[in-house]
Motif scaffolding. Structure first.
Motif, PDB file in Angstrom:
ATOM      1  N   TYR A 115       0.829  -1.207   0.000  1.00 18.82           N
ATOM      2  CA  TYR A 115       0.000   0.000   0.000  1.00 18.82           C
ATOM      3  C   TYR A 115       0.865   1.260   0.000  1.00 18.82           C
ATOM      4  O   TYR A 115       2.063   1.208   0.272  1.00 18.82           O
ATOM      5  CB  TYR A 115      -0.897   0.036   1.245  1.00 18.82           C
ATOM      6  CG  TYR A 115      -1.790  -1.159   1.419  1.00 18.82           C
ATOM      7  CD1 TYR A 115      -3.106  -1.149   0.972  1.00 18.82           C
ATOM      8  CD2 TYR A 115      -1.318  -2.310   2.045  1.00 18.82           C
ATOM      9  CE1 TYR A 115      -3.942  -2.247   1.141  1.00 18.82           C
ATOM     10  CE2 TYR A 115      -2.133  -3.426   2.218  1.00 18.82           C
ATOM     11  CZ  TYR A 115      -3.439  -3.384   1.765  1.00 18.82           C
ATOM     12  OH  TYR A 115      -4.250  -4.482   1.935  1.00 18.82           O
ATOM     13  N   GLU A 116       0.194   2.396  -0.264  1.00 16.39           N
ATOM     14  CA  GLU A 116       0.883   3.682  -0.222  1.00 16.39           C
ATOM     15  C   GLU A 116      -0.029   4.738   0.391  1.00 16.39           C
ATOM     16  O   GLU A 116      -1.244   4.742   0.188  1.00 16.39           O
ATOM     17  CB  GLU A 116       1.284   4.123  -1.631  1.00 16.39           C
ATOM     18  CG  GLU A 116       2.080   5.425  -1.642  1.00 16.39           C
ATOM     19  CD  GLU A 116       2.012   6.170  -2.965  1.00 16.39           C
ATOM     20  OE1 GLU A 116       2.926   6.962  -3.234  1.00 16.39           O
ATOM     21  OE2 GLU A 116       1.026   5.983  -3.714  1.00 16.39           O
ATOM     22  N   TYR A 117       0.596   5.636   1.157  1.00 14.65           N
ATOM     23  CA  TYR A 117      -0.079   6.849   1.624  1.00 14.65           C
ATOM     24  C   TYR A 117       0.294   7.910   0.591  1.00 14.65           C
ATOM     25  O   TYR A 117       1.360   8.505   0.662  1.00 14.65           O
ATOM     26  CB  TYR A 117       0.432   7.211   3.022  1.00 14.65           C
ATOM     27  CG  TYR A 117      -0.221   8.424   3.658  1.00 14.65           C
ATOM     28  CD1 TYR A 117      -1.580   8.695   3.493  1.00 14.65           C
ATOM     29  CD2 TYR A 117       0.527   9.290   4.457  1.00 14.65           C
ATOM     30  CE1 TYR A 117      -2.172   9.794   4.086  1.00 14.65           C
ATOM     31  CE2 TYR A 117      -0.051  10.391   5.069  1.00 14.65           C
ATOM     32  CZ  TYR A 117      -1.400  10.640   4.874  1.00 14.65           C
ATOM     33  OH  TYR A 117      -2.000  11.738   5.480  1.00 14.65           O
ATOM     34  N   PRO A 118      -0.546   8.099  -0.434  1.00  9.16           N
ATOM     35  CA  PRO A 118      -0.124   8.825  -1.640  1.00  9.16           C
ATOM     36  C   PRO A 118       0.160  10.312  -1.449  1.00  9.16           C
ATOM     37  O   PRO A 118      -0.462  10.991  -0.640  1.00  9.16           O
ATOM     38  CB  PRO A 118      -1.302   8.612  -2.600  1.00  9.16           C
ATOM     39  CG  PRO A 118      -2.469   8.368  -1.718  1.00  9.16           C
ATOM     40  CD  PRO A 118      -1.940   7.655  -0.519  1.00  9.16           C
ATOM     41  N   ARG A 119       1.136  10.748  -2.240  1.00 10.01           N
ATOM     42  CA  ARG A 119       1.448  12.178  -2.307  1.00 10.01           C
ATOM     43  C   ARG A 119       0.392  12.864  -3.169  1.00 10.01           C
ATOM     44  O   ARG A 119      -0.117  12.268  -4.112  1.00 10.01           O
ATOM     45  CB  ARG A 119       2.834  12.392  -2.930  1.00 10.01           C
ATOM     46  CG  ARG A 119       3.985  11.803  -2.139  1.00 10.01           C
ATOM     47  CD  ARG A 119       5.285  11.907  -2.925  1.00 10.01           C
ATOM     48  NE  ARG A 119       5.195  11.162  -4.172  1.00 10.01           N
ATOM     49  CZ  ARG A 119       5.864  11.477  -5.282  1.00 10.01           C
ATOM     50  NH1 ARG A 119       6.649  12.521  -5.302  1.00 10.01           N
ATOM     51  NH2 ARG A 119       5.742  10.744  -6.377  1.00 10.01           N
ATOM     52  N   GLN A 120       0.093  14.110  -2.838  1.00  8.33           N
ATOM     53  CA  GLN A 120      -0.909  14.852  -3.590  1.00  8.33           C
ATOM     54  C   GLN A 120      -0.349  16.194  -4.040  1.00  8.33           C
ATOM     55  O   GLN A 120       0.340  16.867  -3.289  1.00  8.33           O
ATOM     56  CB  GLN A 120      -2.161  15.070  -2.733  1.00  8.33           C
ATOM     57  CG  GLN A 120      -2.894  13.773  -2.405  1.00  8.33           C
ATOM     58  CD  GLN A 120      -4.140  14.011  -1.573  1.00  8.33           C
ATOM     59  OE1 GLN A 120      -4.169  14.921  -0.752  1.00  8.33           O
ATOM     60  NE2 GLN A 120      -5.155  13.189  -1.770  1.00  8.33           N
ATOM     61  N   HIS A 121      -0.676  16.550  -5.278  1.00 14.06           N
ATOM     62  CA  HIS A 121      -0.244  17.827  -5.841  1.00 14.06           C
ATOM     63  C   HIS A 121      -1.487  18.679  -6.070  1.00 14.06           C
ATOM     64  O   HIS A 121      -2.513  18.164  -6.534  1.00 14.06           O
ATOM     65  CB  HIS A 121       0.481  17.578  -7.169  1.00 14.06           C
ATOM     66  CG  HIS A 121       1.113  18.797  -7.747  1.00 14.06           C
ATOM     67  ND1 HIS A 121       0.399  19.726  -8.493  1.00 14.06           N
ATOM     68  CD2 HIS A 121       2.391  19.252  -7.690  1.00 14.06           C
ATOM     69  CE1 HIS A 121       1.205  20.696  -8.865  1.00 14.06           C
ATOM     70  NE2 HIS A 121       2.424  20.437  -8.399  1.00 14.06           N
ATOM     71  N   PRO A 122      -1.411  19.977  -5.735  1.00 13.75           N
ATOM     72  CA  PRO A 122      -2.607  20.833  -5.870  1.00 13.75           C
ATOM     73  C   PRO A 122      -3.206  20.879  -7.275  1.00 13.75           C
ATOM     74  O   PRO A 122      -4.411  21.038  -7.437  1.00 13.75           O
ATOM     75  CB  PRO A 122      -2.106  22.222  -5.430  1.00 13.75           C
ATOM     76  CG  PRO A 122      -0.608  22.140  -5.473  1.00 13.75           C
ATOM     77  CD  PRO A 122      -0.269  20.718  -5.195  1.00 13.75           C
ATOM     78  N   ASP A 123      -2.367  20.737  -8.294  1.00  9.58           N
ATOM     79  CA  ASP A 123      -2.853  20.798  -9.679  1.00  9.58           C
ATOM     80  C   ASP A 123      -2.905  19.424 -10.345  1.00  9.58           C
ATOM     81  O   ASP A 123      -3.829  19.123 -11.105  1.00  9.58           O
ATOM     82  CB  ASP A 123      -1.954  21.724 -10.523  1.00  9.58           C
ATOM     83  CG  ASP A 123      -1.946  23.151 -10.002  1.00  9.58           C
ATOM     84  OD1 ASP A 123      -3.034  23.638  -9.608  1.00  9.58           O
ATOM     85  OD2 ASP A 123      -0.870  23.767  -9.961  1.00  9.58           O
TER      86      ASP A 123
END
Length: 201
Positions: A57-65
Motif C-alpha cells: 500500500y501507499e499513503y499517496p502524495r498529492q499535488h494541488p494541480d
C-alpha cells in the motif's frame, strides 16, 4: 471493527508522511494481521491510502494541480525489502540515473536482491528484483549506488563528464565510508573513484 485501530494507523501514516509505502507488517504492533487488513481495507475505501499490489500500500502524495502523484520507486522497493527481510540495491540503468551518470530515465527499475528474483508491475512502472551474490550487496549508501552506476556505464565510457558527476555525487563522503565500501567494488571502479576523490582534495 474498532475505530481505534483505524485511528492508530492514521496516526502512524501522518507521522511517516505522504509517499510512504508499507505492508500489513508495519502495523502488527497495533493489532492482529486480520484486524490490520480490515482497517487498511476501510482506509482504502475511504481513499486515505491506495493499494499498489497484493499486500502493498501507499499513503499517496498529492499535488494541488496534478492530483495524486505516482508512487516513488525507492519507497516501493524499501517496503518490499522490509516485508520479506531481504537486502536490495539499485542496479543497472536505474542506478546510473539516480547518481547522475545517465540522464535517461529507464522504463524498468532493476534492484539486486538477496531474495528470490521477481517482477512487479504497478501501473506503467515495472520493478525487477534480481537475485545477486551476497558480495554485490555489501556496498551500501552513496558509495554503493555509485559503484552500481559505474558498473552500468562501463569501463570504456569513463570520460571527464562522468568523473565530474562521480565527484558531485560523492561530495562530502568521508574516507572511512569510501574505504569501507570500495573494498567490494571491482578494481577498475575503485581506481576511478579514488582517483577522482584524490585529484579534487
Amino acid at each position: 471493527m474498532e475505530t481505534s485501530i483505524v485511528d492508530a494507523i492514521k496516526k502512524k501514516l501522518h507521522s511517516r508522511g505522504r509517499g510512504w509505502c508499507f505492508t500489513t507488517k508495519n502495523f502488527l504492533d497495533l493489532n492482529s494481521p486480520t484486524g490490520v487488513r480490515k482497517a487498511l481495507s476501510r482506509l482504502e475505501e475511504e481513499k486515505v491510502i491506495r493499494r499498489l499490489a497484493q499486500g502493498l500500500y501507499e499513503y499517496p502524495r498529492q499535488h494541488p494541480d496534478l492530483g495524486i502523484l505516482p508512487p516513488q520507486i525507492d519507497e516501493i522497493a524499501k517496503a518490499i525489502a522490509e516485508k520479506n527481510g531481504i537486502k536490495i540495491q539499485p542496479s543497472g540503468a536505474y542506478a546510473a540515473n539516480l547518481v547522475g551518470l545517465s540522464e535517461q530515465v529507464p522504463a524498468k527499475a532493476v534492484f539486486l536482491t538477496s531474495g528470490p528474483s521477481k517482477k512487479l508491475r504497478i501501473g506503467k512502472l515495472e520493478i525487477i528484483l534480481r537475485t545477486a551474490r551476497e558480495k554485490s550487496l555489501h556496498a551500501s549508501g552513496k558509495v554503493g549506488l555509485i559503484i552500481q552506476g559505474l558498473r552500468n556505464l562501463g569501463k570504456d565510457h569513463i570520460d571527464a563528464t562522468a568523473r565530474n558527476r562521480v565527484l558531485r555525487f560523492l561530495k562530502g563522503t568521508s574516507s572511512k565510508e569510501l574505504n569501507a565500501n570500495l573494498k567490494y567494488a571491482p578494481q577498475w571502479i575503485r581506481d576511478v573513484i579514488l582517483n577522482v576523490m584524490e585529484t579534487n582534495k
